[in-house]
Write a protein that holds these residues in place. Structure first.
Motif, PDB file in Angstrom:
ATOM      1  N   ILE A 289      -3.932  -3.754  -4.673  1.00 29.26           N
ATOM      2  CA  ILE A 289      -2.610  -3.886  -3.568  1.00 29.26           C
ATOM      3  C   ILE A 289      -2.877  -5.391  -3.123  1.00 29.26           C
ATOM      4  O   ILE A 289      -3.868  -5.951  -2.562  1.00 29.26           O
ATOM      5  CB  ILE A 289      -2.749  -3.030  -2.392  1.00 29.26           C
ATOM      6  CG1 ILE A 289      -2.725  -1.512  -2.789  1.00 29.26           C
ATOM      7  CG2 ILE A 289      -1.714  -3.436  -1.190  1.00 29.26           C
ATOM      8  CD1 ILE A 289      -3.414  -0.585  -1.899  1.00 29.26           C
ATOM      9  N   ILE A 290      -1.974  -6.301  -3.639  1.00 34.90           N
ATOM     10  CA  ILE A 290      -2.069  -7.618  -3.195  1.00 34.90           C
ATOM     11  C   ILE A 290      -0.711  -8.014  -2.463  1.00 34.90           C
ATOM     12  O   ILE A 290       0.337  -8.528  -3.148  1.00 34.90           O
ATOM     13  CB  ILE A 290      -2.163  -8.661  -4.431  1.00 34.90           C
ATOM     14  CG1 ILE A 290      -3.473  -8.135  -5.215  1.00 34.90           C
ATOM     15  CG2 ILE A 290      -2.438 -10.070  -3.909  1.00 34.90           C
ATOM     16  CD1 ILE A 290      -3.573  -8.986  -6.292  1.00 34.90           C
ATOM     17  N   PRO A 291      -0.629  -7.668  -1.256  1.00 37.24           N
ATOM     18  CA  PRO A 291       0.613  -7.890  -0.377  1.00 37.24           C
ATOM     19  C   PRO A 291       1.159  -9.289  -0.294  1.00 37.24           C
ATOM     20  O   PRO A 291       2.563  -9.661  -0.402  1.00 37.24           O
ATOM     21  CB  PRO A 291       0.483  -7.673   1.108  1.00 37.24           C
ATOM     22  CG  PRO A 291      -1.157  -7.433   1.328  1.00 37.24           C
ATOM     23  CD  PRO A 291      -1.853  -7.441  -0.250  1.00 37.24           C
ATOM     24  N   GLU A 292       0.518 -10.235  -0.396  1.00 39.79           N
ATOM     25  CA  GLU A 292       0.945 -11.839  -0.514  1.00 39.79           C
ATOM     26  C   GLU A 292       1.603 -12.099  -1.817  1.00 39.79           C
ATOM     27  O   GLU A 292       0.675 -12.303  -2.769  1.00 39.79           O
ATOM     28  CB  GLU A 292      -0.153 -12.571   0.204  1.00 39.79           C
ATOM     29  CG  GLU A 292       0.022 -13.735   1.190  1.00 39.79           C
ATOM     30  CD  GLU A 292       1.046 -14.427   0.683  1.00 39.79           C
ATOM     31  OE1 GLU A 292       2.429 -14.292   1.352  1.00 39.79           O
ATOM     32  OE2 GLU A 292       1.212 -15.320  -0.170  1.00 39.79           O
TER      33      GLU A 292
ATOM     34  N   SER B 195      -2.720 -14.571  -8.735  1.00 43.03           N
ATOM     35  CA  SER B 195      -3.689 -13.687  -9.520  1.00 43.03           C
ATOM     36  C   SER B 195      -3.421 -13.557 -10.990  1.00 43.03           C
ATOM     37  O   SER B 195      -4.206 -13.362 -11.566  1.00 43.03           O
ATOM     38  CB  SER B 195      -3.924 -12.560  -8.803  1.00 43.03           C
ATOM     39  OG  SER B 195      -4.430 -12.618  -7.090  1.00 43.03           O
TER      40      SER B 195
ATOM     41  N   VAL C 141      -0.148 -15.084  -3.577  1.00 45.43           N
ATOM     42  CA  VAL C 141      -1.615 -14.731  -4.285  1.00 45.43           C
ATOM     43  C   VAL C 141      -1.180 -13.889  -5.287  1.00 45.43           C
ATOM     44  O   VAL C 141      -2.221 -13.933  -6.369  1.00 45.43           O
ATOM     45  CB  VAL C 141      -2.444 -14.041  -2.980  1.00 45.43           C
ATOM     46  CG1 VAL C 141      -3.633 -13.546  -3.513  1.00 45.43           C
ATOM     47  CG2 VAL C 141      -2.630 -14.948  -1.872  1.00 45.43           C
TER      48      VAL C 141
ATOM     49  N   ASP D  47       0.985  -1.198  -0.121  1.00 44.74           N
ATOM     50  CA  ASP D  47       0.117  -0.146   0.050  1.00 44.74           C
ATOM     51  C   ASP D  47       0.876   1.322   0.011  1.00 44.74           C
ATOM     52  O   ASP D  47       1.781   1.376   0.918  1.00 44.74           O
ATOM     53  CB  ASP D  47      -0.919  -0.063   1.216  1.00 44.74           C
ATOM     54  CG  ASP D  47      -2.092   0.929   1.452  1.00 44.74           C
ATOM     55  OD1 ASP D  47      -1.780   2.034   0.375  1.00 44.74           O
ATOM     56  OD2 ASP D  47      -2.764   0.924   1.869  1.00 44.74           O
TER      57      ASP D  47
ATOM     58  N   GLU E 262       0.337   4.091   0.748  1.00 45.89           N
ATOM     59  CA  GLU E 262      -0.264   5.091   1.758  1.00 45.89           C
ATOM     60  C   GLU E 262      -0.402   6.729   1.650  1.00 45.89           C
ATOM     61  O   GLU E 262      -0.737   7.314   2.392  1.00 45.89           O
ATOM     62  CB  GLU E 262       0.517   4.615   2.907  1.00 45.89           C
ATOM     63  CG  GLU E 262       0.529   3.316   3.721  1.00 45.89           C
ATOM     64  CD  GLU E 262       1.237   3.132   4.976  1.00 45.89           C
ATOM     65  OE1 GLU E 262       2.257   3.960   5.154  1.00 45.89           O
ATOM     66  OE2 GLU E 262       0.794   2.053   5.734  1.00 45.89           O
TER      67      GLU E 262
ATOM     68  N   THR F  36      -8.044   4.370  -2.576  1.00 46.83           N
ATOM     69  CA  THR F  36      -8.900   3.674  -1.590  1.00 46.83           C
ATOM     70  C   THR F  36      -7.610   2.876  -0.729  1.00 46.83           C
ATOM     71  O   THR F  36      -7.153   2.037  -1.125  1.00 46.83           O
ATOM     72  CB  THR F  36      -9.825   2.687  -1.856  1.00 46.83           C
ATOM     73  OG1 THR F  36     -10.312   3.194  -3.125  1.00 46.83           O
ATOM     74  CG2 THR F  36     -10.560   2.207  -0.866  1.00 46.83           C
ATOM     75  N   PRO F  37      -7.377   3.348   0.498  1.00 47.69           N
ATOM     76  CA  PRO F  37      -6.294   2.694   1.551  1.00 47.69           C
ATOM     77  C   PRO F  37      -6.482   1.316   1.316  1.00 47.69           C
ATOM     78  O   PRO F  37      -7.626   0.826   1.620  1.00 47.69           O
ATOM     79  CB  PRO F  37      -6.472   3.446   2.692  1.00 47.69           C
ATOM     80  CG  PRO F  37      -6.829   4.977   2.175  1.00 47.69           C
ATOM     81  CD  PRO F  37      -7.972   4.597   1.163  1.00 47.69           C
ATOM     82  N   GLN F  38      -5.512   0.345   1.354  1.00 49.54           N
ATOM     83  CA  GLN F  38      -5.623  -0.983   1.613  1.00 49.54           C
ATOM     84  C   GLN F  38      -6.143  -1.806  -0.004  1.00 49.54           C
ATOM     85  O   GLN F  38      -5.913  -2.943  -0.010  1.00 49.54           O
ATOM     86  CB  GLN F  38      -6.238  -1.322   2.533  1.00 49.54           C
ATOM     87  CG  GLN F  38      -5.789  -1.121   3.828  1.00 49.54           C
ATOM     88  CD  GLN F  38      -6.414  -1.269   5.103  1.00 49.54           C
ATOM     89  OE1 GLN F  38      -7.811  -1.307   5.105  1.00 49.54           O
ATOM     90  NE2 GLN F  38      -5.829  -1.382   6.449  1.00 49.54           N
ATOM     91  N   GLN F  39      -6.981  -0.955  -0.831  1.00 48.50           N
ATOM     92  CA  GLN F  39      -7.563  -1.572  -1.778  1.00 48.50           C
ATOM     93  C   GLN F  39      -6.699  -1.229  -3.074  1.00 48.50           C
ATOM     94  O   GLN F  39      -6.173  -2.001  -3.913  1.00 48.50           O
ATOM     95  CB  GLN F  39      -8.690  -1.058  -1.946  1.00 48.50           C
ATOM     96  CG  GLN F  39      -9.687  -1.725  -0.968  1.00 48.50           C
ATOM     97  CD  GLN F  39      -9.722  -3.393  -1.195  1.00 48.50           C
ATOM     98  OE1 GLN F  39     -10.253  -3.736  -2.298  1.00 48.50           O
ATOM     99  NE2 GLN F  39      -9.357  -4.139  -0.370  1.00 48.50           N
TER     100      GLN F  39
END
Lengths: 317, 549
Positions: free
Chosen positions: B254-257, B264, B260, B59, B61, B219-222
């Motif tokens: 945002i896909i931190p892993e 994706s 995944v 993210d 941020e 959109t934070p985290q998204q």
């Protein structure tokens, strides 16, 4: 009754005060400085070249140059007013951040609790009620698997099979109900396992009680004995557990939301801890603690309704 | 002065990424792939329209590239606004962009930029010398709130508006690195209206630049959604398409892993991903539906840094011996799936000041042992560790954060390698590293990572000038400091490279750095996508990108 509730609320306030005080202490004891993290200093992180005066200016603007007791008191004062200030990393008001993330986490928590209770209770009943012994022990052992497999592993298997291979559900995101299914299921399975274990055990204990023998002697069928007599008595420990599960689901959300890249309170928690974002962490501790106190109070108030032997003392004992 | 995170930040868990992506990629038939370290991916004829879905690893941020130094922020900043200059990823040369030409004074203190006259910000404000001045003044006001940018303009005296389209930037002291800095997004030019706004609001998306895209939402985290700017006509010299972008939108999720993110991509849920884990590289390479793009970063080669003030590391021969005792190829093969190249110098090949010193970085345990014996570590104890005349063991400690990470696995392998020459390498994982200046760290060896497309990165890392980022802080090597200061006083590329080459040779001779491998920025891209490119420090340029529907 009202006296009991008031007393519990006072206890709750004390628990909450202890939680925020402890978290404040821990945050300031753990090495690491939010300003250094903001500036990207420290090994292996983004480093930048800033003069000491500029760093002090930033520290002062965040109120981090004040003595610790003063910081603590102003934090407590603000917490009482539900004012948690602004996030160090984003500058956004903390309450706005949490309010934005909350619906996603609440829907995840509710759906996963629903799945957990349904499958947990179902499995416990199946493990006692099925007419064939090997089938019963099969159910019993699957619940053990549910308990022992960590939710992140389940999450990976679910993504792998149902999203990447079959394409039934999206792997990541917050778009509608389809994106909620996989995270809710992976969060629910360990909880369901524990629930089934505890409830199953209490049912078996209850079934050995003399009143069951009486009921059976009076000609009650297997199902009636279980539903009318055993479950009611066996459900007290389970209810206590559901109260605690709310905390478990919140904790599990940190992992689940990260894997499924979902917006939510769990993700905020992880990011805030990484960044030593004090205002955010403190608000999260406050809200999580408050929720915990509240849910456990509700559970305690429900006990007497389920089991009349439990009497809530109204007078000071 | 961009630094790559050498160790990942704390993660909730480490997922075996390769396992995850295997199933999704299993439809592959093993035909030819198009991986390589080209900076652009396959293409036929560009198509207009559509939304490119791109997975971010973290993210941002914040979306203001002046305020935050992190690569994720600058990557978004790159799409929203442009810089005065651009840097050629191949040659390191500085190219015209918003400035069509420039002059630099002999003493590298005055930079005069001649600006394009046809540029506007997305809020309608025209781009001119006033705008340039307003941006530098904002950075001064932000101070530590713009940590990267404020370092770039250290000693800023003022900007003179010579005429509407000529800006003259003056510094108190020679500041040769400023020209390359003007190509970074940390000095990206924002609208004069944006620079007067509350920096927090700008961070969260109230931002206007001259870039090929505007911010539709953050959109934070998204994620971040970027929308094409239709009247854009001044693309970076690196872009083929000088006009409006082909894509309608870019959807950055945002896909931190790690696992995944790869999955994706291979299941078609996104079109491109950044930070492909090295373990997944081989799987994606085999799959004909995807191509890989690995961009070498203009950085320092990832080194072990022996602390010169550690009692056992004061002797340069010991530090040199550690380098000779390192089998770099084995490390890269075992830990990074053979993906990252082994270091061949102090800098990576992509840095314009790179000097090939590969001969000094060979694996020679016999010579390592000779050097250690010369330095007085003559006896070998029962445990296989060398001891000196005073009976001290040659034991060296590293402190680091994160367990189970590739970095830790590398330390473990190095522990075995150095054991062979009689050195005890002690691994001490920590929750957090001590917040101390570089001359006070209570252990013997550390690691570092820093990216910048200018030789000045040498001065930042290997001088004694900066308390938190210069490895020789408090223990200056006068000769080296003098060379590195020289880098600031001239903008003549050849001259700077000569100085830099001398400095790099000295760094290795004295064992101030033990370079191990070079980082790559690795992207996975679906074959539906064409024209995907990255700039010099591995940030995508979406202006040429298009997507087949």
């Amino acid at each position: 009754m009202r006296g009991y509730v008031v007393r519990r609320l006072v206890h709750g306030a004390f628990v909450l005060w202890a939680a925020v005080t402890l978290s404040f202490a821990v945050l300031h004891l753990v090495p690491g400085d939010p300003v250094s993290i903001m500036l990207g200093q420290g090994e292996g992180a983004d480093v930048s070249n800033v003069s000491a005066a500029q760093v002090e200016a930033l520290r002062a603007s965040l109120g981090l140059d004040r003595p610790l007791p003063l910081q603590y008191l102003s934090y407590l004062w603000n917490a009482v007013h539900l004012d948690f200030g602004q996030s160090y990393s984003t500058g956004e008001p903390v309450t706005t951040m949490i309010a934005r993330a909350l619906p996603a986490t609440v829907s995840l928590a509710l759906l996963s609790l629903l799945i957990a209770v349904a499958t947990g209770v179902g499995a416990a009943i199946a493990a006692t009620l099925l007419p064939w012994a090997p089938a019963r022990s099969l159910f019993l052992s699957t619940t053990v698997v549910g308990v022992s497999v960590p939710s992140f592993w389940i999450a990976i298997l679910l993504i792998q099979l149902l999203s990447f291979r079959l394409g039934w559900f999206p792997a990541v995101g917050n778009d509608g109900l389809t994106s909620l299914v996989l995270p809710a299921v992976s969060l629910a399975i360990p909880t369901a396992g524990v629930l089934a274990q505890v409830l199953g055990k209490s049912i078996r204990t209850a079934l050995g009680e003399p009143y069951i023998l009486t009921a059976r002697a009076k000609g009650a069928g297997r199902l009636r004995i279980l539903l009318r007599h055993a479950i009611r008595n066996a459900s007290i420990p389970t209810m206590t557990m559901i109260g605690m599960m709310v905390g478990g689901v919140l904790a599990g959300a940190t992992i689940t939301e990260t894997i499924f890249a979902r917006q939510g309170v769990g993700r905020i928690t992880v990011d805030a801890i990484n960044a030593h974002d004090f205002p955010v962490i403190q608000a999260l501790v406050f809200f999580a603690g408050g929720l915990y106190v509240l849910v456990n109070l509700v559970v305690d108030l429900v006990y007497p309704k389920v089991d009349p032997r439990i009497v809530v003392r109204t007078a000071m004992a | 002065m961009h630094i790559r995170s050498f160790r990942p930040r704390w993660r909730v868990l480490i997922v075996p990424a390769a396992v995850l992506s295997l199933a999704a990629a299993s439809c592959g038939t093993g035909s030819q792939n198009t991986s390589g370290d080209a900076r652009s991916a396959s293409a036929t004829e560009p198509v207009r329209g559509g939304t490119l879905k791109y997975a971010l690893a973290s993210d941002p941020e914040c979306v203001d590239p002046q305020q935050k130094p992190q690569i994720s922020v600058r990557m978004i900043g790159r799409q929203l606004t442009d810089s005065l200059t651009e840097q050629d990823p191949e040659t390191g040369e500085i190219l015209p962009w918003l400035a069509t030409s420039w002059e630099v004074s002999e003493d590298a203190r005055r930079f005069t930029f001649h600006l394009r006259k046809d540029v506007t910000f997305s809020d309608g404000t025209p781009f001119d010398a006033e705008a340039v001045k307003a941006n530098f003044e904002r950075i001064l006001r932000l101070g530590a709130g713009a940590p990267q940018a404020i370092g770039f303009i250290a000693g800023y005296k003022g900007t003179t508006i010579v005429d509407k389209y000529t800006a003259e930037v003056d510094f108190e002291k020679p500041n040769a690195q400023f020209l390359q800095a003007s190509a970074t997004q940390s000095l990206g030019i924002l609208s004069p209206k944006t620079v007067t706004k509350d920096p927090k609001a700008v961070c969260l998306g109230d931002i206007s630049g001259t870039g090929p895209f505007t911010l539709e939402r953050y959109t934070p985290q998204q994620g971040v959604v970027l929308k094409r700017r239709d009247d854009y006509a001044w693309a970076s010299p690196l872009a083929k398409n000088k006009g409006a972008a082909y894509l309608d939108r870019v959807d950055l999720r945002i896909i931190p892993e790690n696992g995944v993110r790869t999955g994706s991509l291979s299941s078609g849920q996104v079109d491109a991903i950044e930070t492909v884990p090295t373990a997944d590289v081989a799987t994606l390479e085999k799959n004909p539906g995807f191509s890989l793009l690995s961009a070498p970063l203009p950085a320092i080669s990832i080194p072990y840094i022996p602390h010169v003030y550690s009692p056992r590391l004061r002797d340069a021969r010991v530090r040199r011996a550690l380098s000779l005792g390192l089998n770099r190829q084995e490390i890269v093969n075992a830990i990074y799936a053979g993906v990252y190249p082994v270091a061949t110098g102090v800098l990576t090949k992509a840095n314009p000041g790179y000097a090939n010193l590969g001969d000094n970085l060979s694996y020679d345990p016999d010579q390592a042992v000779r050097l250690l014996e010369e330095a007085g570590w003559t006896k070998v104890g029962k445990d296989g560790i060398r001891v000196n005349a005073k009976g001290e063991r040659l034991s060296l400690e590293i402190q680091y954060v994160g367990t189970g990470t590739p970095a830790e696995q590398m330390h473990q392998l190095v522990q075995q390698q150095w054991k062979k020459i009689g050195v005890d390498f002690v691994l001490k994982p920590q929750k957090q590293l001590p917040d101390l200046t570089r001359d006070k760290l209570p252990y013997d060896i550390s690691t570092w990572s820093q990216t910048r497309g200018d030789v000045d990165v040498l001065r930042t890392v290997y001088s004694s000038f900066f308390s938190n980022m210069s490895m020789l802080y408090g223990h200056p090597d006068k000769a080296l400091d003098q060379l590195l200061t020289g880098l600031q006083t001239t903008i003549d590329t050849q001259h700077r490279n000569e100085i830099a080459a001398k400095a790099q040779a000295r760094i290795l001779d004295q064992g101030y750095a033990i370079p191990v491998y070079d980082l790559l920025a690795i992207f996975g891209i679906s074959k539906r996508v064409g024209g995907f490119k990255v700039d010099t420090d591995g940030k995508p340029i979406f202006n040429d990108a298009w997507k087949r529907s």
